[in-house]
Design a protein around this motif. Structure first.
Motif, PDB file in Angstrom:
ATOM      1  N   ILE A 229       0.874  -1.181   0.000  1.00 52.26           N
ATOM      2  CA  ILE A 229       0.000   0.000   0.000  1.00 52.26           C
ATOM      3  C   ILE A 229       0.908   1.227   0.000  1.00 52.26           C
ATOM      4  CG2 ILE A 229      -1.496   1.384   1.483  1.00 52.26           C
ATOM      5  CD1 ILE A 229      -3.148  -0.744   0.642  1.00 52.26           C
ATOM      6  N   GLN A 230       0.584   2.207  -0.806  1.00 48.08           N
ATOM      7  CA  GLN A 230       1.326   3.463  -0.726  1.00 48.08           C
ATOM      8  C   GLN A 230       0.803   4.203   0.501  1.00 48.08           C
ATOM      9  OE1 GLN A 230       3.852   4.077  -2.361  1.00 48.08           O
ATOM     10  NE2 GLN A 230       3.616   4.270  -4.557  1.00 48.08           N
TER      11      GLN A 230
ATOM     12  N   ASN B  20      -9.620   4.080   5.165  1.00 48.72           N
ATOM     13  CA  ASN B  20      -9.216   5.341   5.795  1.00 48.72           C
ATOM     14  C   ASN B  20      -8.967   6.417   4.754  1.00 48.72           C
ATOM     15  OD1 ASN B  20      -9.420   4.271   8.336  1.00 48.72           O
ATOM     16  ND2 ASN B  20      -7.226   3.996   8.644  1.00 48.72           N
ATOM     17  N   MET B  23     -12.110   8.373   3.774  1.00 51.31           N
ATOM     18  CA  MET B  23     -12.486   9.369   4.759  1.00 51.31           C
ATOM     19  C   MET B  23     -11.518  10.545   4.769  1.00 51.31           C
ATOM     20  SD  MET B  23     -14.044   6.752   7.601  1.00 51.31           S
ATOM     21  CE  MET B  23     -12.629   5.662   7.678  1.00 51.31           C
ATOM     22  N   ARG B  24     -10.268  10.258   4.455  1.00 52.96           N
ATOM     23  CA  ARG B  24      -9.270  11.334   4.320  1.00 52.96           C
ATOM     24  C   ARG B  24      -9.658  12.334   3.241  1.00 52.96           C
ATOM     25  NH1 ARG B  24      -6.094  14.129   6.570  1.00 52.96           N
ATOM     26  NH2 ARG B  24      -4.645  14.381   4.823  1.00 52.96           N
ATOM     27  N   GLU B  27     -11.769  14.949   4.675  1.00 47.80           N
ATOM     28  CA  GLU B  27     -11.060  15.849   5.601  1.00 47.80           C
ATOM     29  C   GLU B  27     -10.195  16.842   4.825  1.00 47.80           C
ATOM     30  OE1 GLU B  27     -11.019  15.676   9.245  1.00 47.80           O
ATOM     31  OE2 GLU B  27     -12.830  14.514   8.888  1.00 47.80           O
ATOM     32  N   TRP B 204      -1.240  15.731   0.574  1.00 44.81           N
ATOM     33  CA  TRP B 204       0.157  15.896   0.983  1.00 44.81           C
ATOM     34  C   TRP B 204       0.749  14.654   1.639  1.00 44.81           C
ATOM     35  CZ3 TRP B 204      -0.001  15.458   6.282  1.00 44.81           C
ATOM     36  CH2 TRP B 204      -1.209  15.808   6.905  1.00 44.81           C
ATOM     37  N   ILE B 205      -0.099  13.657   1.853  1.00 46.81           N
ATOM     38  CA  ILE B 205       0.374  12.376   2.379  1.00 46.81           C
ATOM     39  C   ILE B 205       0.257  11.352   1.257  1.00 46.81           C
ATOM     40  CG2 ILE B 205      -0.276  10.453   3.881  1.00 46.81           C
ATOM     41  CD1 ILE B 205       0.728  12.413   5.652  1.00 46.81           C
ATOM     42  N   GLN B 206       1.267  10.535   1.110  1.00 48.67           N
ATOM     43  CA  GLN B 206       1.127   9.434   0.161  1.00 48.67           C
ATOM     44  C   GLN B 206       0.289   8.359   0.837  1.00 48.67           C
ATOM     45  OE1 GLN B 206       1.857   9.632  -2.828  1.00 48.67           O
ATOM     46  NE2 GLN B 206       4.015   9.915  -3.295  1.00 48.67           N
ATOM     47  N   ASN B 207      -0.969   8.384   0.567  1.00 44.88           N
ATOM     48  CA  ASN B 207      -1.854   7.523   1.349  1.00 44.88           C
ATOM     49  C   ASN B 207      -2.866   6.845   0.459  1.00 44.88           C
ATOM     50  OD1 ASN B 207      -2.966   6.447   3.695  1.00 44.88           O
ATOM     51  ND2 ASN B 207      -4.393   8.138   3.931  1.00 44.88           N
ATOM     52  N   GLU B 208      -2.364   6.026  -0.467  1.00 40.20           N
ATOM     53  CA  GLU B 208      -3.262   5.484  -1.471  1.00 40.20           C
ATOM     54  C   GLU B 208      -3.685   4.084  -1.097  1.00 40.20           C
ATOM     55  OE1 GLU B 208      -0.542   7.946  -4.481  1.00 40.20           O
ATOM     56  OE2 GLU B 208      -1.407   6.103  -5.273  1.00 40.20           O
ATOM     57  N   ILE B 209      -4.625   4.030  -0.192  1.00 39.41           N
ATOM     58  CA  ILE B 209      -5.115   2.744   0.258  1.00 39.41           C
ATOM     59  C   ILE B 209      -6.160   2.275  -0.738  1.00 39.41           C
ATOM     60  CG2 ILE B 209      -6.189   1.500   2.152  1.00 39.41           C
ATOM     61  CD1 ILE B 209      -5.227   3.728   4.012  1.00 39.41           C
ATOM     62  N   SER B 210      -5.765   1.380  -1.603  1.00 38.43           N
ATOM     63  CA  SER B 210      -6.682   0.915  -2.638  1.00 38.43           C
ATOM     64  C   SER B 210      -7.586  -0.171  -2.080  1.00 38.43           C
ATOM     65  CB  SER B 210      -5.847   0.377  -3.812  1.00 38.43           C
ATOM     66  OG  SER B 210      -6.422  -0.789  -4.345  1.00 38.43           O
ATOM     67  N   LEU B 227      -5.431   0.352   8.253  1.00 40.33           N
ATOM     68  CA  LEU B 227      -5.770   0.843   6.912  1.00 40.33           C
ATOM     69  C   LEU B 227      -7.260   1.095   6.779  1.00 40.33           C
ATOM     70  CD1 LEU B 227      -3.520  -1.541   4.794  1.00 40.33           C
ATOM     71  CD2 LEU B 227      -3.055   0.824   5.432  1.00 40.33           C
TER      72      LEU B 227
END
Lengths: 294, 270
Positions: A229-230, B20, B23-24, B27, B204-210, B227
């Motif tokens: 996951i990234q 998550n 939901m981000r 926000e 701004w966060i690398q947050n790619e929860i697929s 996650l």
């Protein structure tokens, strides 16, 4: 029955603050090691660094420990260990590891001259051994006559747990930073303990290992885990957001967000702490190292 | 007093399952829009797609709604809306937007009635609530940058719908690494024309929860803790939702919008 070595994962870091990504590292590492078939991950330990590390923006360990405790409330295998943060000074990573290993391999003549650090850290590993011991007693009392060699707990007692350092791939690269690490410490870490190294996008740990003779020599003891996951939640960016009133919900646990708000931990002022100071390990390695008192 | 337009964010998607990251997006969007000084974000709505969308691996809306509810328990401004998933067939996005916009107007109207009944004699123009009532809320579609690119997929969208979405409603578009939404907008005449109504927000966060990877992990017994919310993980385990079998659902089928747009569109019943 399959022979699995019990394994404990130890992560050192600032945890300033703890984030969902820090906890993900443990989950990923455990999944990976369980799937090798060789290990049974029995515990995860998060060890926040001492305030004396002098990193810019590092808030009091009291808070960092409290936040980690809140975050780990819902975990049944990971815990936070305050020992390192409670020492008088910053403790070299290898000593944090040694304390545990000394405890697990009592009688090993290599580890002479225990310092206070090692003795105190042992406490926590004594606890896990004690827990194992009391389980064993319970089993004996349960089945006093029969003690089968297939008894999983008696099996467990004949195999000492291994302790490995859990880290991100960028951690490997810090080995290159002049004066940050002692060469013999790096060797001890990869030879005697081992690394479980979670790779981020943009990191190529395998390549870095091949560029280092020392790491190549012990690559069998460096476990590379792919983060699928990234999910690079940088604590620095979290602090940045908090200072500016931006939301960090779903990036760190709600309980930690509340704690931070309640204690007003991350501010422009807290970010300036230690500004201009040299990191403690860099200071130390430019002078004679004073051994810690026992 | 600063003049802020009340704004509602609507996100359409599979939410299969909610993560998550979903939901981000809310926000991030809210932070961004609040900082423009022009908007007051008053509500976020998550609208899981109808089962009739026929996407591969799409589990029952009943579960997807339940999981979203659990995930959003700790949010004081985002809620899940089952309307879209409860329709008989798949509903075009522009219609979902229209529906929720009408609902917000209806709500506003009944509040106004309530106020009138409360203070029948005095109706001050300085009354902050009467002020609020004179500003109609806006409803914008919240999406990822890759969503913009789907406008290019043949037969997936009707041109006039895209226009209505960007002109009458507006987009709030969160960019992921590797996406360049600004460029994509400049490549499209229609989007360029209404770019003032397309808000680009940098994640701004690398947050790619697929969600696809989440389902993959669940099928293989890998951990997804941290996650997606714990409550959702429990729900999934309890109901055994994601399995090899669930992943095969709708396999080989054409997505419903593609089916529809190859034939005459039957207007949905009101």
């Amino acid at each position: 029955m399959m022979s699995r070595t019990p394994l404990i994962l130890l992560a050192c870091g600032s945890f300033n603050p703890i984030t969902n990504m820090h906890m993900r590292l443990f989950e990923l590492a455990r999944d990976h090691l369980q799937k090798t078939g060789r290990y049974q991950v029995i515990e995860g330990i998060m060890s926040p660094v001492n305030d004396d590390y002098r990193k810019k923006g590092l808030v009091s360990a009291r808070h960092r420990i409290a936040m980690a405790k809140l975050a780990l409330e819902t975990s049944d295998w990971i815990r936070v260990d305050p020992w390192e943060s409670e020492q008088e000074t910053w403790t070299e990573t290898v000593k944090v590891l040694r304390g545990a290993a000394t405890n697990l391999r009592s009688g090993d003549p290599t580890y002479k001259g225990f310092d206070l650090a090692q003795l105190q850290l042992k406490h926590h590993y004594n606890e896990s051994l004690r827990l194992l011991q009391s389980k064993k007693e319970l089993m004996k009392n349960k089945w006093p006559i029969e003690r089968s060699t297939e008894d999983p707990l008696s099996y467990q007692h004949s195999v000492l747990p291994e302790l490995k350092l859990l880290c991100g791939a960028d951690f490997l690269q810090t080995f290159k930073t002049p004066n940050l690490w002692k060469e013999e410490h790096i060797k001890e870490i990869v030879e005697k303990f081992g690394l479980v190294c979670i790779s981020r996008a943009g990191s190529d740990p395998a390549q870095y290992i091949s560029e280092s003779d020392l790491l190549t020599q012990f690559q069998h003891n460096i476990f590379l885990v792919k983060e699928w996951i990234q999910n690079e939640i940088s604590a620095t960016q979290i602090r940045y957001a908090l200072c500016r009133g931006l939301s960090v919900k779903y990036l760190i646990p709600d309980s930690v967000i509340s704690y931070i708000a309640h204690h007003n931990i991350y501010t422009e002022e807290s970010e300036r702490k230690n500004e201009g100071d040299l990191l403690q390990p860099l200071k130390l390695h430019n002078t004679t190292v004073n051994p810690l008192n026992d």
